[in-house]
Motif scaffolding. Structure first.
Motif, PDB file in Angstrom:
ATOM      1  N   UNK A 165      -2.610  -1.549  -9.127  1.00 39.55           N
ATOM      2  CA  UNK A 165      -2.761  -2.420  -7.960  1.00 39.55           C
ATOM      3  C   UNK A 165      -4.004  -3.263  -8.140  1.00 39.55           C
ATOM      4  N   UNK A 180      -6.551  -5.448  -6.296  1.00 42.93           N
ATOM      5  CA  UNK A 180      -6.964  -5.680  -4.918  1.00 42.93           C
ATOM      6  C   UNK A 180      -7.369  -7.134  -4.705  1.00 42.93           C
ATOM      7  N   UNK A 184       0.829  -1.213   0.000  1.00 40.47           N
ATOM      8  CA  UNK A 184       0.000   0.000   0.000  1.00 40.47           C
ATOM      9  C   UNK A 184       0.860   1.259   0.000  1.00 40.47           C
ATOM     10  N   UNK A 217     -12.013  -5.178  -6.457  1.00 40.89           N
ATOM     11  CA  UNK A 217     -12.427  -3.771  -6.519  1.00 40.89           C
ATOM     12  C   UNK A 217     -12.873  -3.365  -7.919  1.00 40.89           C
ATOM     13  N   UNK A 218     -13.653  -4.214  -8.558  1.00 38.32           N
ATOM     14  CA  UNK A 218     -14.248  -3.823  -9.834  1.00 38.32           C
ATOM     15  C   UNK A 218     -15.354  -2.821  -9.550  1.00 38.32           C
ATOM     16  N   UNK A 238      -9.931  -8.027  -3.188  1.00 39.41           N
ATOM     17  CA  UNK A 238     -11.368  -8.111  -3.456  1.00 39.41           C
ATOM     18  C   UNK A 238     -11.682  -7.743  -4.906  1.00 39.41           C
TER      19      UNK A 238
END
Lengths: 284, 351
Positions: free
Chosen positions: B79, B81, B47, B85-86, B83
Motif C-alpha cells: 500500500x 500511502x 484500507x 509514509x517513508x 503521505x
C-alpha cells in the motif's frame, strides 16, 4: 521569519530577567559558593586552598561505596523505568481518549501523594509481615517472613513508582508525533505487531525516551528522602550523605566536595548521553 | 481466477454505512481506479483490502486465498500511502529494503540488490543513501513507489497517489505509473477523487457513491455513456438538461421548457415523458450545420482559457456551458445559435 525569531533584544531580555535573577540568586550563587567551599580549609586556618576534602572521599572506602551505590541505583531505576515505561506509553498512545486519561491519572497519582504517605504505603507492602511477604508465604514461595525494607530492591521499587510518570509522559509526547501511517505502512510491508513497534515506534521515540530517562536519572541520583526512608541509614546514597555532612556533622567543606563530585560525575554521564541520543533522534 | 474478490463487504462507523454490501472482482494484471467524492467509501475499501480496517461483514479473497480475518502483514499486498509514509529514520535504500527484510527473503546483500533494482526502476538509485527528508516531494513519492513494488505484491494499492504533487510532477508521475504497470504487470488498485487521473490511468474505472458502485466500466465507456446525473457530473462535468420526450420508433424529439424542439438519438433508450439528458460542454458548437440539433440562446459570460474558451449560454431559462476551441468561438455578449450532434444528448436514468 524575522518576526518569529526571538533575538535577545531588550523586550525578551526584560521578560527573562525575573527568572534569570531568581536562577542567579538561588542556583548559580550557592553553587559557586559550594564549589569554593569544597577547596577551602576550615577551622583555625580557614580560607586557604586545599584538596583535603576530596582526598577524604577518595581515601575513605565508605564514601566511594556510597557514590557507587548511588550511581548503580540510578542506573537500575532508569533502566527499569525505560523497560516499564516504553510499553506503557505505547499502549497509552493507542488507547482511546477515556482510557488514556484514566491511565495518565493513575500514573501521575503517586506524584501527587506526599512522600511520607507513599513511603508508609511501601512499608505496609514491603515490610516484615507486609502484604508482599504474606502473599509469598501463602503461595509457599518463601518459608519465613521477609522484608524488602532497608534493601536496594525496596529503594528501587519505591523510586520507579515515583519516577515512572516522567518517562511515560515524555515518551508519550514523542510517540504522539509519529504519524499513524508509519506503523500502518510497516504492517502492510510485513512487519507484525511487535515488529512494527521495534522497527518504527521505538527508534522514533528516542527523543522522548532520551529526555525522559535523563530526567529520571537526574532525579534519582539527587533524591534522598525516599532512599533514606525506604533504604534506611545503612544504605546511604550521596544526596543523603551530603545532607548528613551539612546538617549533622557540620562538615561543610566535605559536604561541598561530595556535592561537586556528584555534579561532575552526573555531567560526565549526561553530556555524552545527550550527544549520542540527539544524534540518533536528530535523524527523525 | 480473479486476483481480488470483494464479496458483499459491509463497513459501518457507528450508524454511518460506509460500504453497503460492496462487490468487486479484479482480474490479474488489471489497473483499477476507485473514483468518487470524499466520503464515498473508496479509501475505506482500500484500507479493508489492505487489512488496516476490519469489515463488519463480507469476504475478501486475494490471489485465490481468503484473507478476511488476516492481519495486514499476512496479506501479500503493498500500500502506497497518500503521505508516502517513508520511515524517517531509515535511508532510502533501507526503506525500500524494509518489505524484503520483514518478509524474510534472501540475505542482506540480495535484498539490497533487489532494493537498488526497484530504485533504478523509478530512476532514484543514485539517491539510495539519502534520508527521506533530504528528498523533494516527487522523489519521496518515487521511493514510496519503489518500496511498494520491491516485494512483488499480489496487489498494489495506491491511496491518492498523485494528490500531493504539483501539476507538472503529477503528469510525470502518471506516465511513470502507467509505464511501471505495463512493464511489471502488477494488479493495481488506486483511489482517487480526480476524474482525469482515473480516466488517464485505469483500465477500468469504478465510480463510487455512498458506499456503492455508481457505475463501472472502461474510461471511454464511463465518460461517454454515464448512466446517472452523478456519473455525468462527476466525470468531467456536463450540462444536465431536462427535456420532455416524445416520439416513437426511430424518430424522437425533446422539448425545452420554452418550447424549442431538438431531435434525439439513442432511440432504444427512450420512452415518452420528462427525462434528464447529459450534454458534454465540449459537444456544444457555435454556428451549427444543418445535421445538428440547434437552439437559440445568448452568450452571458465567457472565460478565455487559452486553447479553449468557456461560454455560458442562456437558452430560455436554462444555462448551457460550452467549451469550444478559442478560434471557433463567438465572443461578446449577443444572441446566437448553438448546436450539437443529436447523439451527444445522452439520456440518463435518474428519475
Amino acid at each position: 521569519m524575522s518576526t518569529g525569531t526571538m533575538r535577545l533584544s531588550r523586550e525578551p531580555a526584560l521578560l527573562l530577567s525575573p527568572g534569570l535573577l531568581f536562577l542567579l540568586l538561588a542556583f548559580f550563587f550557592p553553587a559557586i559558593q559550594l564549589l569554593a567551599q569544597s577547596f577551602l580549609t576550615v577551622g583555625a586556618e580557614a580560607g586557604r586552598f586545599t584538596l583535603e576534602h576530596y582526598a577524604k572521599v577518595v581515601v575513605d572506602d565508605f564514601y566511594a561505596g556510597v557514590a557507587l551505590r548511588t550511581f548503580r541505583l540510578a542506573l537500575i531505576i532508569t533502566a527499569l523505568c525505560l523497560l516499564i515505561g516504553f510499553p506503557l506509553a505505547v499502549v497509552m498512545s493507542r488507547a482511546g481518549p477515556t482510557l488514556r486519561t484514566i491511565l495518565i491519572v493513575l500514573i501521575i497519582l503517586p506524584l501527587m501523594t506526599s512522600v511520607v504517605i507513599r513511603t508508609f504505603g511501601w512499608l505496609v507492602i514491603l515490610g516484615p509481615g507486609g502484604v508482599l511477604s504474606w502473599t509469598l508465604q501463602q503461595l509457599g514461595l518463601i518459608e519465613r517472613s521477609m522484608s524488602l525494607m532497608h534493601t536496594e530492591t525496596g529503594v528501587v521499587l519505591a523510586m520507579v513508582q515515583v519516577l515512572l510518570p516522567f518517562l511515560v509522559l515524555t515518551t508519550l509526547g514523542s510517540i504522539g508525533q509519529i504519524p499513524a501511517s508509519l506503523e500502518e505502512a510497516s504492517r502492510t510491508m510485513g512487519a507484525g505487531f511487535f515488529g512494527s513497534i521495534y522497527h518504527v515506534t521505538l527508534p522514533l521515540s528516542v527523543p522522548g525516551l532520551a529526555s525522559g530517562s535523563l530526567l529520571v536519572f537526574a532525579l534519582s541520583i539527587s533524591s534522598f528522602i525516599t532512599p533514606s526512608l525506604v533504604g534506611g541509614v545503612r544504605l546511604q546514597v550521596m544526596a543523603g550523605s551530603i545532607y548528613q555532612q551539612m546538617t549533622g556533622s557540620f562538615d561543610w567543606g566535605f559536604g561541598a566536595a561530595l556535592s561537586v563530585i556528584l555534579l561532575v560525575i552526573t555531567l560526565m554521564l549526561i553530556v555524552p548521553y545527550m550527544v549520542i541520543t540527539s544524534r540518533v533522534g536528530g535523524r527523525t | 481466477m480473479s486476483q481480488l474478490s470483494v464479496q458483499s463487504v459491509v463497513k459501518r462507523f457507528g450508524d454511518l454505512v460506509v460500504l453497503d454490501k460492496f462487490d468487486l472482482d479484479v482480474a490479474k494484471g488489471e489497473f483499477i481506479a476507485l473514483l468518487g467524492p470524499s466520503g464515498c467509501g473508496k479509501s475505506t475499501l482500500l484500507r479493508i483490502i489492505a487489512g488496516l480496517e476490519r469489515p463488519n461483514g463480507g469476504d475478501l479473497h486475494i490471489a485465490g486465498r481468503s484473507v478476511t480475518g488476516l492481519a495486514p502483514e499476512h496479506r501479500n499486498i503493498a500500500l502506497m500511502f497518500q503521505s508516502y509514509a517513508l520511515l524517517p529514520h531509515m535511508t532510502v535504500i533501507e526503506n525500500v529494503r524494509f518489505p524484503l527484510r520483514m518478509r524474510g527473503g534472501g540475505d542482506r546483500e540480495t535484498q539490497r540488490a533487489k532494493a537498488l533494482e526497484a530504485l533504478a526502476l523509478v530512476k532514484l538509485d543514485h539517491l539510495a543513501d539519502r534520508f527521506p527528508r533530504q528528498l523533494s516531494g516527487g522523489q519521496q513519492q518515487r521511493v514510496a513507489l519503489a518500496r511498494s513494488i520491491v516485494a512483488e505484491p499480489d496487489l498494489l494499492l495506491l491511496d491518492e497517489p498523485l494528490s500531493n504533487l504539483d501539476a507538472r510532477l503529477r503528469e510525470d508521475m502518471q506516465v511513470e505509473l502507467k509505464r511501471l504497470h505495463e512493464s511489471l504487470g502488477l494488479t493495481t488498485i488506486f483511489v482517487t477523487h480526480d476524474q482525469s487521473e482515473a480516466l488517464g490511468l485505469a483500465d477500468r474505472v469504478i465510480l463510487m457513491n455512498r458506499g456503492r458502485i455508481e457505475q463501472a466500466g472502461s474510461p471511454e465507456d464511463i465518460y461517454s455513456r454515464p448512466r446517472t446525473v452523478f456519473a455525468a457530473d462527476f466525470l468531467g462535468g456536463a450540462n444536465i438538461i431536462e427535456l420532455d420526450v416524445q416520439g416513437s420508433g426511430e424518430t424522437w424529439h425533446g422539448t425545452f421548457a420554452d418550447g424549442t424542439q431538438v431531435p434525439l438519438a439513442h432511440a432504444s433508450d427512450l420512452t415518452a415523458g420528462k427525462r434528464k439528458f447529459m450534454l458534454r460542454k465540449e459537444a456544444v458548437v457555435f454556428s451549427p450545420d444543418e445535421t445538428m440539433a440547434t437552439v437559440e440562446g445568448s452568450i452571458e459570460t465567457q472565460n478565455y482559457l487559452g486553447g479553449q474558451t468557456r461560454s455560458l449560454i442562456k437558452v430560455g431559462d436554462i444555462e448551457i456551458i460550452a467549451l469550444t476551441d478559442s478560434d471557433r468561438t463567438e465572443t461578446g455578449r449577443h444572441a446566437t445559435r448553438i448546436g450539437w450532434r443529436p447523439e451527444e444528448l445522452i439520456p440518463l436514468q435518474d428519475a
